[in-house]
Design an enzyme around this catalytic site. Structure first.
Site: not given
Length: 188
Positions: A15, A17
């Site tokens: 991922d 952020d």
């Protein structure tokens, strides 16, 4: 619980952020990209182990009209320069109400990354900071590792099969589960 040792792990998807970079809500400004401490080193270790690397990221900032896809791509290029390089980037520009197949927790981006990397989804591990990341992995047939942050909800931690305290620990778990078979000679 550790990752399943009976799978031939060949790739690692992150991922963006709060996993690779400090979360700036709806960030589409490359100047605001700051890597999470240790992210570059963790990615380098995964690459050195021969794993294929990718990023799967929800970026509803586009659907909300707060940024263009080009701005998001420029921000992702900055992440790639600071933390990568990554073999593949998969971005969902949709909002939660758009009912798309790609937005995590749905499996679309994980399946797309697997296809683009040329491996079955079962050969991938997704590392992220929220339940949607590991749920997308599970829905695609991949494994997931949750690296909680202060914003991760307790029920997301409880639902995750594998939890690591840090990104470095998550990468260690993946490398250990992948074993020496991941080493590729076509990488420098």
């Amino acid at each position: 619980m550790p990752l399943a040792p009976d799978r031939a792990i060949r790739g690692l998807l992150f991922d963006r952020d709060d996993t690779l970079v400090v979360d700036v809500p709806y960030n589409a400004d490359p100047r605001l990209v700051v890597p999470v401490p240790g992210a570059r080193r963790a990615v380098e270790r995964a690459r050195a182990a021969g794993l294929l690397l990718g990023v799967v990221t929800n970026q509803s900032v586009v659907a909300k009209g707060l940024a263009t896809r080009e701005q998001v791509d420029a921000t992702n290029a900055r992440v790639d320069a600071l933390v990568g390089p990554f073999d593949v980037w998969c971005v969902c520009p949709h909002d939660a109400g758009d009912d798309c197949a790609c937005r995590k927790p749905r499996p679309g981006m994980v399946l797309d990354a697997a296809e683009r990397l040329g491996v079955p989804p079962e050969a991938l591990v997704v590392v992220g900071d929220i339940g949607a990341d590991v749920q997308a992995a599970r829905a695609a047939g991949a494994q997931g590792v949750l690296v909680p942050t202060p914003r991760t909800r307790p029920e997301e931690v409880d639902d995750a099969e594998t939890v690591a305290a840090t990104l470095a620990e998550a990468v260690d778990l993946v490398i250990a589960a992948a074993g020496p078979s991941t080493v590729r000679t076509d990488r420098t």
